[in-house]
Design a protein around this motif. Structure first.
Motif, PDB file in Angstrom:
ATOM      1  N   ALA A 199      -4.047  -5.286 -12.067  1.00  0.00           N
ATOM      2  CA  ALA A 199      -3.525  -5.614 -10.738  1.00  0.00           C
ATOM      3  C   ALA A 199      -4.202  -4.797  -9.650  1.00  0.00           C
ATOM      4  O   ALA A 199      -4.285  -5.234  -8.494  1.00  0.00           O
ATOM      5  N   TYR A 200      -4.720  -3.628  -9.989  1.00  0.00           N
ATOM      6  CA  TYR A 200      -5.164  -2.699  -8.956  1.00  0.00           C
ATOM      7  C   TYR A 200      -6.529  -3.030  -8.353  1.00  0.00           C
ATOM      8  O   TYR A 200      -6.722  -2.806  -7.148  1.00  0.00           O
ATOM      9  N   PRO A 201      -7.507  -3.566  -9.098  1.00  0.00           N
ATOM     10  CA  PRO A 201      -8.711  -4.043  -8.405  1.00  0.00           C
ATOM     11  C   PRO A 201      -8.397  -5.119  -7.369  1.00  0.00           C
ATOM     12  O   PRO A 201      -8.981  -5.134  -6.281  1.00  0.00           O
ATOM     13  N   VAL A 202      -7.459  -6.003  -7.697  1.00  0.00           N
ATOM     14  CA  VAL A 202      -7.047  -7.035  -6.740  1.00  0.00           C
ATOM     15  C   VAL A 202      -6.431  -6.390  -5.506  1.00  0.00           C
ATOM     16  O   VAL A 202      -6.734  -6.771  -4.357  1.00  0.00           O
ATOM     17  N   LEU A 203      -5.597  -5.386  -5.707  1.00  0.00           N
ATOM     18  CA  LEU A 203      -4.927  -4.742  -4.575  1.00  0.00           C
ATOM     19  C   LEU A 203      -5.901  -3.938  -3.721  1.00  0.00           C
ATOM     20  O   LEU A 203      -5.793  -3.933  -2.488  1.00  0.00           O
ATOM     21  N   VAL A 204      -6.858  -3.263  -4.335  1.00  0.00           N
ATOM     22  CA  VAL A 204      -7.840  -2.507  -3.549  1.00  0.00           C
ATOM     23  C   VAL A 204      -8.602  -3.447  -2.625  1.00  0.00           C
ATOM     24  O   VAL A 204      -8.756  -3.193  -1.420  1.00  0.00           O
ATOM     25  N   ASP A 205      -9.083  -4.568  -3.167  1.00  0.00           N
ATOM     26  CA  ASP A 205      -9.842  -5.523  -2.353  1.00  0.00           C
ATOM     27  C   ASP A 205      -8.966  -6.150  -1.271  1.00  0.00           C
ATOM     28  O   ASP A 205      -9.412  -6.358  -0.131  1.00  0.00           O
ATOM     29  N   ALA A 206      -7.719  -6.452  -1.618  1.00  0.00           N
ATOM     30  CA  ALA A 206      -6.827  -7.089  -0.651  1.00  0.00           C
ATOM     31  C   ALA A 206      -6.492  -6.141   0.494  1.00  0.00           C
ATOM     32  O   ALA A 206      -6.560  -6.514   1.678  1.00  0.00           O
ATOM     33  N   TYR A 207      -6.112  -4.917   0.179  1.00  0.00           N
ATOM     34  CA  TYR A 207      -5.775  -3.948   1.229  1.00  0.00           C
ATOM     35  C   TYR A 207      -6.989  -3.655   2.115  1.00  0.00           C
ATOM     36  O   TYR A 207      -6.860  -3.491   3.328  1.00  0.00           O
ATOM     37  N   THR A 208      -8.171  -3.588   1.523  1.00  0.00           N
ATOM     38  CA  THR A 208      -9.377  -3.363   2.318  1.00  0.00           C
ATOM     39  C   THR A 208      -9.599  -4.507   3.295  1.00  0.00           C
ATOM     40  O   THR A 208      -9.895  -4.290   4.473  1.00  0.00           O
ATOM     41  N   GLY A 215      -3.609   2.141   1.995  1.00  0.00           N
ATOM     42  CA  GLY A 215      -3.106   1.416   0.831  1.00  0.00           C
ATOM     43  C   GLY A 215      -4.189   1.175  -0.196  1.00  0.00           C
ATOM     44  O   GLY A 215      -3.948   1.273  -1.408  1.00  0.00           O
ATOM     45  N   ALA A 216      -5.402   0.882   0.266  1.00  0.00           N
ATOM     46  CA  ALA A 216      -6.517   0.675  -0.654  1.00  0.00           C
ATOM     47  C   ALA A 216      -6.829   1.952  -1.423  1.00  0.00           C
ATOM     48  O   ALA A 216      -7.092   1.919  -2.631  1.00  0.00           O
ATOM     49  N   GLN A 217      -6.771   3.084  -0.748  1.00  0.00           N
ATOM     50  CA  GLN A 217      -7.072   4.348  -1.420  1.00  0.00           C
ATOM     51  C   GLN A 217      -6.010   4.688  -2.464  1.00  0.00           C
ATOM     52  O   GLN A 217      -6.329   5.144  -3.568  1.00  0.00           O
TER      53      GLN A 217
END
Length: 533
Positions: A199-208, A215-217
């Motif tokens: 889930a976290y690669p998706v969230l990093v890209d989304a928050y960026t 949030g991405a960090q």
């Protein structure tokens, strides 16, 4: 059905997590060496009856072992096939080679045609379509990916824990630059399974993409804790780059290259290292990294475009045009068409440049028909070569959806081109102040400040743009140098009256009043000593 490698007539659910290959091993305990083992054993004599009994016991043991653990396809010691490698890469959030992805797509399409209720295979197929779209830059794969992932969710809904399909939907939304939807899918997976690293690669890209860099960090740090590897190091490099921490970004991408498990993964990491070198103005190092990526994976279209960019910066315009055209043949995206148009314009080939500028709108329209958001690239194109007012309207809507540095920079530039310099400066500040070191951002802000009469600010940001990457654009780079030369340097000696016009004289400070000492008559009498009892 026996568990085995992904292949024709093999269901995907034997792998559990999408693309994760699990190997079960066991080892026999070591024989102990003690005093008894060193004592010679008495001789054994065999009779016909004993021999028959021993043979019968052996047959029973062998038959029992076969019943307990029958032979599996996975017992084959041969290396994994193309579809197996692609499935592992897709599930790990890593690039896969072109031939492996084609093999995986063909394999899963054949399987789901006969097993329409295999939710795991539908999820694998959707992610394979998504990887095909990334490698070919063909957005026609996105509707196919969406259809396959939605079919997986129909068979096994999200509330029943279909994490692979939900993660795939989040990655698809990110690829289409629909970052709000991607965040919803990523958060849905995290809410149901906080320790599920995919889930976290998706969230990093989304928050960026949404401009939520804190949030991405945080998502990146959790990803590194849960699953350090290629996907985690790539996202860490991305986060550090956005913060302006260049050295950390390079170290993380080098860690990603060291974590690569296949030529496709290695080539992708080398390409990203080339991008980092390009952004800091080292065209020669960027060229070396891009060529390393192409040697590792000749089908890496992004690296081919990077090599074209670096060749143009090094004065090898003819080779750069050749590589740009080859890259557009492999990965036709609007940004490449815009870059090639600018290179041709700088070489005095105006008619060819106009053809490429027209291709920007054509490719953006193709992407839009498949759900891809190209508003930032299209808005910048319209601001420079079309209708700046239309660019402002388009980018204002983009800013409402995604408050990223890229959206702020594009909107600020469009406002400047439309004549609203005051509003433009506010967005230029939003683009340049979070930390990303971008020569384009600095150039845009400098030209806005120049239009407002702020020569000091314009000079500072023009110098920053040329210091960051003097080759950032074959068109805007020379314009930045001309603008800096026209502004000139501040007069020698600094501002007027920086030094005092008269000699400094020490001021006469008031003397402190001395504290009066008490007279003997005013001195306090000693306290009586305590009486003795």
């Amino acid at each position: 059905m026996a568990a085995g490698a992904i292949g024709v007539n093999t269901p995907a659910h034997v792998f559990g997590h999408l693309g994760a290959l699990f190997i079960l091993t066991h080892s026999d305990p070591m024989d102990r060496i003690d005093e008894d083992s060193q004592t010679p054993a008495p001789p054994v004599t065999f009779t016909g009856r004993k021999t028959l009994v021993a043979a019968g016991v052996a047959v029973v043991l062998i038959a029992g072992a076969l019943l307990i653990r029958p032979a599996r396809t996975g017992d084959d010691a041969r290396p994994p096939g193309p579809s197996e490698r692609a499935a592992a890469a897709v599930g790990m959030g890593a690039p896969a080679s072109a031939t492996d992805v084609v093999a995986l797509v063909a394999d899963r399409e054949k399987w789901v045609a006969a097993h329409a209720d295999d939710d795991a295979s539908w999820a694998v197929l959707g992610s394979a379509y998504l990887e095909q779209a990334r490698r070919t830059a063909d957005p026609a794969w996105y509707p196919k990916a969406e259809k396959a992932l939605k079919r997986s969710l129909e068979v096994r809904p999200a509330e029943k824990g279909n994490f692979d399909a939900m993660t795939g939907m989040g990655a698809l939304a990110n690829a289409r630059r629909d970052f709000g939807t991607a965040r919803k899918w990523g958060e849905l997976v995290r809410a149901q399974s906080p320790k599920r690293w995919t889930a976290y690669p998706v969230l990093v890209d989304a928050y960026t993409g949404l401009g939520d860099y804190k949030g991405a960090q945080k998502a990146m740090e959790l990803l590194l804790e849960l699953r350090p590897g290629l996907a985690a190091h790539v996202r860490a490099s991305q986060v550090y780059r956005d913060r302006g921490w260049r050295e950390d970004a390079v170290v993380s991408m080098e860690s990603a290259a060291a974590s690569a498990q296949s030529p496709a993964e290695k080539a992708y990491a080398l390409f990203r290292l080339g991008e980092l070198s390009w952004e800091r103005g080292d065209a020669a190092e960027a060229l070396r990294q891009y060529e390393g990526a192409l040697r590792t994976d000749p089908a890496q279209g992004e690296a081919l475009a990077g090599r074209a960019r670096a060749l143009g910066a090094l004065g090898r315009g003819g080779e750069a045009v050749r590589d740009y055209r080859m890259a557009l043949g492999r990965t036709p995206v609007p940004q490449l068409a815009r870059e090639l148009g600018e290179l041709l314009e700088s070489l005095g080939r105006g008619q060819e440049a106009r053809e490429q500028y027209a291709a920007v709108a054509t490719l953006a329209a193709r992407d839009g028909a498949n759900g891809v958001d190209d508003d930032v690239v299209l808005g910048l194109y319209e601001a420079d070569h079309g209708d700046p007012a239309a660019a402002v309207r388009r980018l204002s809507q983009e800013w409402e959806r995604h408050k990223s540095m890229q959206a702020a920079d594009a909107l600020g530039w469009a406002l400047h081109r439309a004549g609203d310099h005051t509003a433009a400066l506010e967005y230029a500040k939003k683009a340049t102040e979070p930390g990303l070191r971008s020569a384009d951002f600095a150039y845009h802000r400098a030209m806005i400040e120049r239009a407002l009469g702020d020569e000091a600010g314009a000079r500072r940001h023009l110098q920053e743009a040329l210091r960051t990457n003097p080759h950032f654009s074959p068109v805007r780079g020379p314009l930045a140098k001309e603008a800096l030369a026209s502004i000139g340097q501040p007069p020698p000696g600094g501002p007027e009256h920086l030094q005092p016009v008269t000699p400094w004289v020490e001021p006469e400070l008031p003397k402190p009043n001395p504290t009066p000492k008490p007279s003997p008559s005013q001195s306090p009498s000693p306290s009586p000593s305590p009486s003795r009892r």
